[in-house]
Write a protein that holds these residues in place. Structure first.
Motif, PDB file in Angstrom:
ATOM      1  N   ASP C 119       0.049 -18.814 106.779  1.00 56.54           N
ATOM      2  CA  ASP C 119       0.568 -17.886 105.777  1.00 56.54           C
ATOM      3  C   ASP C 119      -0.527 -16.860 105.491  1.00 56.54           C
ATOM      4  N   THR C 121      -0.808 -14.698 103.362  1.00 56.08           N
ATOM      5  CA  THR C 121      -1.128 -14.453 101.951  1.00 56.08           C
ATOM      6  C   THR C 121      -1.983 -15.573 101.364  1.00 56.08           C
ATOM      7  N   ARG C 122      -2.064 -16.714 102.045  1.00 57.97           N
ATOM      8  CA  ARG C 122      -2.956 -17.777 101.557  1.00 57.97           C
ATOM      9  C   ARG C 122      -3.846 -18.202 102.711  1.00 57.97           C
ATOM     10  N   LEU C 123      -4.579 -17.231 103.227  1.00 58.07           N
ATOM     11  CA  LEU C 123      -5.318 -17.429 104.464  1.00 58.07           C
ATOM     12  C   LEU C 123      -6.335 -18.568 104.350  1.00 58.07           C
ATOM     13  N   LEU C 146       4.219 -14.200 107.858  1.00 60.24           N
ATOM     14  CA  LEU C 146       4.432 -13.608 106.534  1.00 60.24           C
ATOM     15  C   LEU C 146       3.580 -12.352 106.338  1.00 60.24           C
ATOM     16  N   GLU C 149       4.868 -10.105 103.664  1.00 56.19           N
ATOM     17  CA  GLU C 149       4.470 -10.471 102.296  1.00 56.19           C
ATOM     18  C   GLU C 149       3.038 -10.030 102.023  1.00 56.19           C
ATOM     19  N   ARG C 152       3.002  -6.502 101.248  1.00 55.91           N
ATOM     20  CA  ARG C 152       3.515  -6.272  99.907  1.00 55.91           C
ATOM     21  C   ARG C 152       2.432  -6.580  98.871  1.00 55.91           C
ATOM     22  N   HIS C 153       1.592  -7.548  99.153  1.00 56.28           N
ATOM     23  CA  HIS C 153       0.515  -7.873  98.224  1.00 56.28           C
ATOM     24  C   HIS C 153      -0.767  -7.120  98.544  1.00 56.28           C
ATOM     25  N   ARG C 154      -0.666  -6.086  99.377  1.00 56.13           N
ATOM     26  CA  ARG C 154      -1.792  -5.218  99.744  1.00 56.13           C
ATOM     27  C   ARG C 154      -2.962  -5.987 100.327  1.00 56.13           C
ATOM     28  N   LEU C 155      -2.656  -6.936 101.177  1.00 51.22           N
ATOM     29  CA  LEU C 155      -3.706  -7.676 101.869  1.00 51.22           C
ATOM     30  C   LEU C 155      -3.741  -7.195 103.311  1.00 51.22           C
ATOM     31  N   THR C 156      -4.941  -6.978 103.826  1.00 50.04           N
ATOM     32  CA  THR C 156      -5.060  -6.614 105.221  1.00 50.04           C
ATOM     33  C   THR C 156      -5.858  -7.686 105.934  1.00 50.04           C
ATOM     34  N   VAL C 157      -5.314  -8.185 107.040  1.00 51.54           N
ATOM     35  CA  VAL C 157      -6.042  -9.186 107.812  1.00 51.54           C
ATOM     36  C   VAL C 157      -6.439  -8.557 109.134  1.00 51.54           C
ATOM     37  N   ASP C 158      -7.724  -8.614 109.428  1.00 54.63           N
ATOM     38  CA  ASP C 158      -8.216  -8.086 110.691  1.00 54.63           C
ATOM     39  C   ASP C 158      -8.039  -9.176 111.738  1.00 54.63           C
ATOM     40  N   ARG C 176      10.738 -13.890 109.653  1.00 51.11           N
ATOM     41  CA  ARG C 176      12.046 -13.662 109.043  1.00 51.11           C
ATOM     42  C   ARG C 176      12.697 -12.402 109.583  1.00 51.11           C
TER      43      ARG C 176
END
Lengths: 341, 475, 274
Positions: C119, C121-123, C146, C149, C152-158, C176
C-alpha cells in the motif's frame, strides 16, 4: 416389614462395599490416591527447592525446606527420609544435596512449571496473578511427554514469562545469568534478568516496587544505606540487602537512556510523541500484534481522534490509523509530548 | 561427518544460542526490520508539504466520530438501510410468493395429477419440499438482495470500522470487540451471514463471543413472525388509531431485548467459558475509498446472498419433507403430528406456549421463515378446523390478520401465547443454516452446541417466568 | 526525484502486450510457473488477484477479508502462470495460522515469483513485510498498489530508488482501475524467466548479539546445507524456535529448497508441473 428389612440391609451393605472398594474408582482407592498425590506433590516441591538452592549456590537444610514448603520441621524430616529412601537426595551433615536422579526429577518439574506459565502468558487471556498458582498445580500433573508436546507446539521457548530459562527436554539449563544489582556503578545501565523469590519478605518488597524481569534500570546513587536507580521513568530506592536479590545483565552504554514518565494513554488528539518502549506487561498475541503494526521504540505516534464515548483513541502509526484502547495505550511508554505542527 | 550429524549439530547450536540471545529476540528482530523499513521509506517517499486546505478523509473522520454527530449519523444510516430494505423488498417478495404459491404450486399439482403420481409422492415432493423452498426463497431472497449490497457499499467506503470505533467502549464493557456491532447488524439480515462476518474480528476470544451471540439479532426470517403476532395480539389491545404504533413498539422492545441479551451473554461468556481464550484488540481505520457500486452489488450478491440462500434451500428441502410426513403418517388413528403435539402440550402450556409451537420450531429448524406457515398448518391439524388451509402437511398463510387470529384463538391461543411466541422467536436455537455455518467457522462441535443450547435454555426460562407472572397477575 | 508516470503511460509503453494476456480463471491444469501473492491486509491484494485472473472474489475495505487461499491463473507470452492469493498478514514472524500459511507457502511451496502487494500510502509498515519476504525469497516483485490514493494524499514514491534499495523490480499500480497491471505481468514474466536478476535486500539493523548468533548459525547451516539461498532467515527462525523449520532441518527437507540459479528453469519449462 420384617421379612423385607433383612434383604434390604444386605443390598445396601453390598452397595456400600461396592462403592467403597470398587477397583480403580472406589472411594477408598480415591482417598488413598489423593493422599499419595499430596505426598508426591510435597516431595516434588521439596526437590524443586533443593534444585533452586543448588542453582543459586545456597545450602539447603531441613530448616530452609520447612520454610519453603510452609510445613513444620517434624513433618519435613519424614519427607526427607522418603526422598532419601528413593535415592533422590542425600544429606551431608545438615545440608541436603540432590543425587543425579533427583536433579533430573526436579528439572522435569521445573520444566513443566515454566512451560505452563509460558503457555498461560502467551496463549490464553489469563492475567499474571493466575499463572504461578495454576502452574504450581499443573507441574505435578503434566507427564514429561505432555510437557514435550506442549513445548514443541510453542516452539520450544527458552524462557518463561519471568525471564527464567526453561530446562530443555534433556534437562539442560544455562548457567545463571546476571550479576547482583549492587555490583553496578553509578550511571551504568542494565536489564533485570531475574528476581530472587526467597526469602519471601524480600521478594514481596521487590514486587511491590513494581520491578519485573526485562526492565531496564540505571543506577543513580549508591551508598552504604541505599541504592537508588531509575526504571521505566520511576525512581526506586532499595536497601543493599534487598537490591542484592535483583540479578541484572549490563547493557551497552551507547544506547540512549530511556527517560519517560508517560504512556500513550495521556496523549491528547493533536499531540505526538516518540515511543520509548512496550511494557513487559503487554505480551503474547497482543505484544506481537502491536509490534507488527510498527509500535516499537523510536516510532513517532500522533493521536488523531477520540471515540465519541471517550475510548478508544485513534493513533497515526507509521502512516496507518490504528485505534487502541486506553489500557493498551497505558502499556506503551512515550517520550515528551509535543503538538503536531 | 554424515549429513544427519551435521544437521543435528545445527539444531544443537541453535538451542545453545537461544539462551545467549535472550528472551527479547522477537523484539529486537522487529526493531531491526522496522529500522530498515523506515530508512528505505525515508529515502523514497516524499510528501507534498503544502497541506491542502481541505483534507477530505480527516473531515469525514471528524464528522462521523464527533461527539454530537457521530451517533446520529450512525442511527440515520442504519435507519436508511433498514427502510430501503423493508420497503424495497415488499414488492418482489409478494411477486415471488404469488408466482410460487399461486401459479407454480397449482400448476405442479395439476401436472402431478395428470402424470398419475401417487398421492404420497405428490404430497411429499410438491406440498412438502417445494412449498418449503418456495417459502424460504420468497421471504428470504428480496430483503437479502437489498440489505447485503447496501451494507457492502458502506463497508467498501470504509465507514463500518468507524462504527466499531464509536461503539467499542460499550462492547469492551461486555468483554467484546467493537466490530461485533457490525456482525450484529449483519445478523439483522441473516444470522448465517453475521457469523461469517465475524471473520473481521481477529482476536480469538472476541470472535467466539460474536459468533455465539449473533443469534440475538432478530434475523430477516423472524421479523415477519414478530410483526404478525404483534399486530394480532398486542396491536389489537390498543385503540385502532394507535394499533400500528403499539405493535411496532412491541417489536422494537423484542429487538432491544435481543441487544440486551447480546451484551449480557457476551459479558457472561467472557468471564466464564471463554475466560482463558487469547485476546488482543486491534482496530485499523482504513482510508476512505470511493465504492464501486456495480461491482459491489455483483460480488455481494454472489458471495453473500446466493451462498446463504443456497444453504437455506438445501436445508429446507428435508424440512419440507419432515413437515409433510409428520402430518400425514398415521399411527393408531391419529397423525404423528397430533401425537407429538399432545405429548409436548403439557410442557408447552407450562411455559406459556403450546405443543404446536414447540413442534413447529423443531421441524422448521432449517429456516425461521417457515415457522408461521407451519404453526398455522399444525394448528388446523390439531384443532381439527374444517375448511381452513389446504390439507394436512400443506403450509399456508391467511390473507388477513383477523382470519389468522380466528384460527389461533380456536386452538386456545391467548395474549400470553402471543407474547411468549414473540419471546421464543427471539430466544431459541439458531436455524440449521446458521448452526452449520457456526460449525464451519469455528470447526468445533462444542461451540456449535453451546450456541444452540444457550438461547433455547434462556428461551424456556424467560417464557416460564413470563407465564408465571402473567398468570399470577391474573392475565 | 522522478515524477510519476501519467496515468495511462503503461498502456503505451512496450511492456504492454495485452494481446498476449489470457485470463484463465480457475482453469489451469498445466502451468509453467507458480506466482504467490503476498501482502498486508487491505492493500488491494484480492482486487489485483481478480484483475489478473479475471475471477470475481469478494473484496472489501476491511483488513482480513481473504481467509481461505484462493487460486487462479493467467497465460502470458506462451507460459501459463498459476496464481496463489495468500492471506494478508502484517508479518511472517508471529504465530497466527494466517502467517503460517503464507510463510510455509513462500518457503516450502517454492513459488517461482512472489508478488508483494504494497500500500503506497502506508509504505513504512508495508516495507516491514517486504523485508521479511525478501529474506525468504529473492525472486520477488513489489507491486506498489493504491498509487491513486497516494496521489490523492499528495505522496510521491520514487519507485526507481525503491527498486534499487530492495534489489527487486517495483511496479506502481492502481489495481482498482487496472493501472499498472500489464507492467506487473511483464515483470512477473521477466523474474520467472530470469530476464531480471534480483539482488534482494537483507536486514541490516539487527543488534550485534543477534548478528553474531545468526552468523554462527549460518556457518553451521552452510556445512549441512550448502548453497541454501535463505540461510540467514532459516537461522533466525531456528533462534525463534520455529518447530516446522526445525523439522525441515532434522529431516533434511531443507536441502530440497536449494534451487537452481534463477532463470535456469526457463530452458525447459516443466509441462503440467504439480
Amino acid at each position: 416389614m420384617n421379612e423385607l428389612t433383612g434383604p434390604l440391609l444386605a443390598v445396601l451393605a453390598a452397595l456400600a462395599i461396592y462403592f467403597l472398594f470398587r477397583p480403580g474408582r472406589g472411594w477408598l482407592e480415591r482417598w488413598r490416591r489423593r493422599l499419595r498425590l499430596s505426598d508426591r506433590v510435597l516431595s516434588e516441591d521439596a526437590l524443586k527447592h533443593l534444585y533452586h538452592c543448588e542453582y543459586e549456590q545456597r545450602v539447603a537444610t531441613v530448616q530452609s525446606l520447612s520454610g519453603a514448603l510452609g510445613t513444620p520441621v517434624e513433618k519435613v524430616a519424614g519427607l526427607v527420609q522418603r526422598i532419601e529412601a528413593g535415592e533422590l537426595a542425600t544429606s551431608e551433615g545438615a545440608s541436603l544435596r540432590l543425587t543425579p536422579k533427583g536433579r533430573e526429577y526436579a528439572l522435569r518439574i521445573i520444566r513443566a512449571h515454566r512451560l505452563w506459565e509460558r503457555y498461560l502468558s502467551e496463549e490464553t487471556g489469563l492475567k499474571e496473578p493466575d499463572w504461578h498458582k495454576r502452574a504450581e498445580q499443573q507441574e505435578h500433573r503434566l507427564t514429561s511427554s505432555e510437557a514435550d508436546a506442549l513445548a514443541a507446539r510453542m516452539g520450544n521457548p527458552p524462557f518463561d514469562p519471568h525471564g527464567d530459562p526453561i530446562p530443555t527436554q534433556r534437562g539442560q539449563l544455562p548457567p545463571r545469568r546476571g550479576q547482583p544489582l549492587t555490583s553496578l556503578a553509578v550511571g551504568e545501565r542494565a536489564r533485570i534478568a531475574h528476581l530472587e523469590d526467597e526469602p519471601e519478605a524480600v521478594y514481596a518488597q521487590l514486587v511491590a516496587e513494581g520491578l519485573h524481569p526485562l526492565m531496564a534500570v540505571q543506577l543513580t546513587h549508591v551508598s552504604a544505606e541505599r541504592i537508588c536507580f531509575r526504571a521505566e521513568g520511576e525512581e526506586h530506592v532499595l536497601a543493599p540487602i534487598v537490591a542484592a536479590n535483583v540479578a541484572v545483565v549490563p547493557l551497552p552504554r551507547e544506547q540512549p537512556v530511556e527517560e519517560s514518565l508517560e504512556t500513550l494513554a495521556v496523549l491528547e488528539p493533536g499531540q505526538e510523541a516518540t515511543v520509548v518502549g512496550l511494557s513487559p506487561n503487554c505480551r503474547g498475541l497482543e505484544r506481537r500484534r502491536l509490534m507488527d503494526l510498527g509500535l516499537l521504540p523510536g516510532t513517532v505516534v500522533a493521536a488523531e481522534m477520540r471515540s465519541p464515548v471517550g475510548d478508544p483513541t485513534a493513533f497515526r502509526i507509521r502512516g496507518a490509523l490504528i485505534a487502541l484502547r486506553g489500557e493498551q495505550a497505558a502499556n506503551i511508554r512515550i517520550g515528551s509530548r509535543r503538538q503536531v505542527a | 561427518m554424515s549429513p544427519a550429524n551435521s544437521r543435528e549439530e545445527v539444531l544443537e547450536a541453535a538451542a545453545n544460542l537461544r539462551w545467549e540471545v535472550g528472551p527479547d529476540l522477537h523484539d529486537s528482530l522487529m526493531e531491526a526490520l522496522y529500522t530498515d523499513a523506515a530508512r528505505i521509506s525515508d529515502r523514497v517517499l516524499s510528501r507534498d508539504d503544502a497541506r491542502p486546505a481541505f483534507d477530505l478523509d480527516r473531515t469525514i473522520d471528524r464528522l462521523v466520530t464527533s461527539r454530537w454527530l457521530g451517533f446520529p449519523i450512525m442511527m440515520l444510516l442504519m435507519a436508511v438501510v433498514l427502510w430501503v430494505t423493508i420497503t424495497g423488498a415488499n414488492v418482489p417478495s409478494s411477486l415471488l410468493s404469488s408466482l410460487f404459491l399461486e401459479t407454480l404450486h397449482p400448476a405442479l399439482k395439476q401436472a402431478a395429477a395428470a402424470a398419475g403420481l401417487a398421492w404420497w409422492l405428490d404430497g411429499l415432493l410438491i406440498d412438502g419440499m417445494f412449498l418449503a423452498v418456495a417459502w424460504v426463497v420468497s421471504v428470504m431472497l428480496p430483503p437479502m438482495a437489498i440489505f447485503f449490497p447496501l451494507f457492502t457499499l458502506l463497508e467498501d467506503f470504509g465507514y463500518l470500522p468507524r462504527v466499531a470505533f464509536n461503539l467499542d467502549r460499550w462492547f469492551k464493557m461486555a468483554g467484546a470487540h467493537g466490530k461485533q456491532a457490525l456482525t450484529m447488524a449483519m445478523g439483522y439480515g441473516c444470522n448465517a451471514a453475521g457469523v461469517v462476518a465475524t471473520r473481521v474480528i481477529d482476536s480469538p476470544r472476541e470472535r467466539l463471543i460474536a459468533t455465539l451471540t449473533n443469534n440475538f439479532s432478530l434475523c430477516n426470517g423472524r421479523w415477519p413472525t414478530q410483526i404478525l403476532i404483534a399486530t394480532i395480539f398486542i396491536g389489537s389491545l390498543a385503540p385502532p388509531a394507535l394499533a400500528g404504533l403499539v405493535s411496532a413498539g412491541s417489536v422494537m422492545a423484542v429487538v432491544l431485548l435481543g441487544v440486551g441479551g447480546t451484551f449480557l451473554v457476551s459479558w457472561g461468556l467472557s468471564r466464564t467459558l471463554l475466560k482463558g481464550e487469547a485476546s488482543a484488540f486491534s482496530l485499523e481505520l482504513p482510508p476512505y475509498r470511493p465504492p464501486r457500486i456495480l461491482q459491489t452489488i455483483y460480488t455481494s450478491l454472489i458471495d453473500r446472498t446466493l451462498i446463504v440462500l443456497w444453504r437455506a434451500v438445501v436445508f429446507s428441502v428435508p424440512a419440507g419433507a419432515a413437515i409433510w410426513l409428520v402430518s400425514n403418517t398415521h399411527v393408531g388413528g391419529a397423525s404423528l403430528a397430533e401425537h407429538l403435539i399432545q405429548g409436548m402440550n403439557p410442557f408447552g402450556l407450562l411455559i406459556g406456549l403450546n405443543g404446536v409451537i414447540l413442534l413447529a420450531y423443531i421441524i422448521a429448524i432449517p429456516a425461521n421463515e417457515i415457522v408461521i406457515p407451519t404453526v398455522l398448518m399444525l394448528t388446523v391439524v390439531s384443532a381439527g378446523l374444517p375448511g381452513v388451509g389446504e390439507g394436512a402437511g400443506v403450509m399456508f398463510e391467511l390473507d388477513s390478520a383477523s382470519a389468522t387470529l380466528g384460527v389461533l384463538e380456536a386452538d386456545g391461543w391467548t395474549l400470553l401465547t402471543g407474547i411468549n411466541l414473540m419471546l421464543f422467536s427471539l430466544l431459541h436455537n439458531p436455524c440449521s443454516t446458521t448452526l452449520y455455518t457456526i460449525w464451519k467457522e469455528t470447526g468445533s462441535v462444542k461451540w456449535t452446541a453451546a450456541s444452540a443450547l444457550l438461547p433455547v435454555a434462556m428461551g424456556f426460562v424467560v417464557c416460564f417466568c413470563v407465564a408465571q407472572a402473567f398468570r399470577w397477575l391474573g392475565g | 526525484m522522478k515524477p510519476n508516470p501519467p496515468p495511462g503511460a503503461c498502456e503505451i509503453c512496450p511492456a504492454h502486450h495485452s494481446a498476449n494476456l489470457k485470463r484463465l480463471g480457475v482453469n489451469m491444469d498445466r502451468y509453467h510457473f507458480v506466482v504467490a501473492l503476498a501482502g498486508n491486509p487491505n492493500t488491494g491484494k484480492s482486487t489485483l488477484f481478480n484483475s489478473l485472473t479475471g475471477l470475481r472474489q469478494h473484496t472489501g475495505n476491511w483488513p482480513g477479508k481473504t481467509v481461505t487461499r484462493a487460486e487462479g491463473g493467467f497465460a502470458y507470452q506462451g507460459s501459463n502462470y498459476k496464481l496463489v492469493d495468500l492471506p494478508g498478514t502484517y508479518s511472517l514472524l508471529s504465530t497466527s495460522t494466517d502467517e503460517e500459511i503464507a510463510r510455509d507457502f513462500i518457503l516450502f511451496g517454492q513459488p517461482d515469483v512472489t508478488v508483494i502487494v504494497v500500500d503506497a500510502t502506508r509504505l513504512e509498515r508495508n516495507l516491514n513485510l517486504v523485508c521479511q519476504v525478501l529474506e525468504i525469497t529473492g525472486r520477488a516483485v513489489v507491486c506498489l498498489n493504491l498509487m491513486d490514493e497516494a496521489e490523492r494524499h499528495r505522496l510521491t514514491v520514487d519507485e526507481r530508488s525503491l527498486a534499487r534499495e530492495l534489489g527487486v523490480p517495483v511496479v506502481p499500480a492502481a489495481a482498482r482501475q487496472g493501472r499498472g497491471v500489464p507492467m506487473l505481468i511483464d515483470m512477473i514474466h521477466q523474474v520467472a524467466t530470469g530476464g531480471f536478476v534480483c539482488k534482494p535486500h537483507r536486514i541490516q539493523s539487527e543488534p550485534p548479539a543477534l548478528k553474531r548468533a545468526v552468523s554462527l548459525l549460518v556457518e553451521k547451516l552452510g556445512a549441512a546445507f550448502p548453497d541454501l539461498p535463505n540461510a540467514r532467515w532459516v537461522a533466525l527462525r531456528l533462534l525463534e524456535g520455529d518447530a516446522r523449520i526445525e523439522e525441515a532441518v532434522r529431516s533434511g527437507e531443507l536441502a530440497g529448497l536449494v534451487r537452481a540459479p534463477q532463470g535456469a528453469a526457463t530452458a525447459a519449462p516443466a509441462e503440467g508441473a504439480g
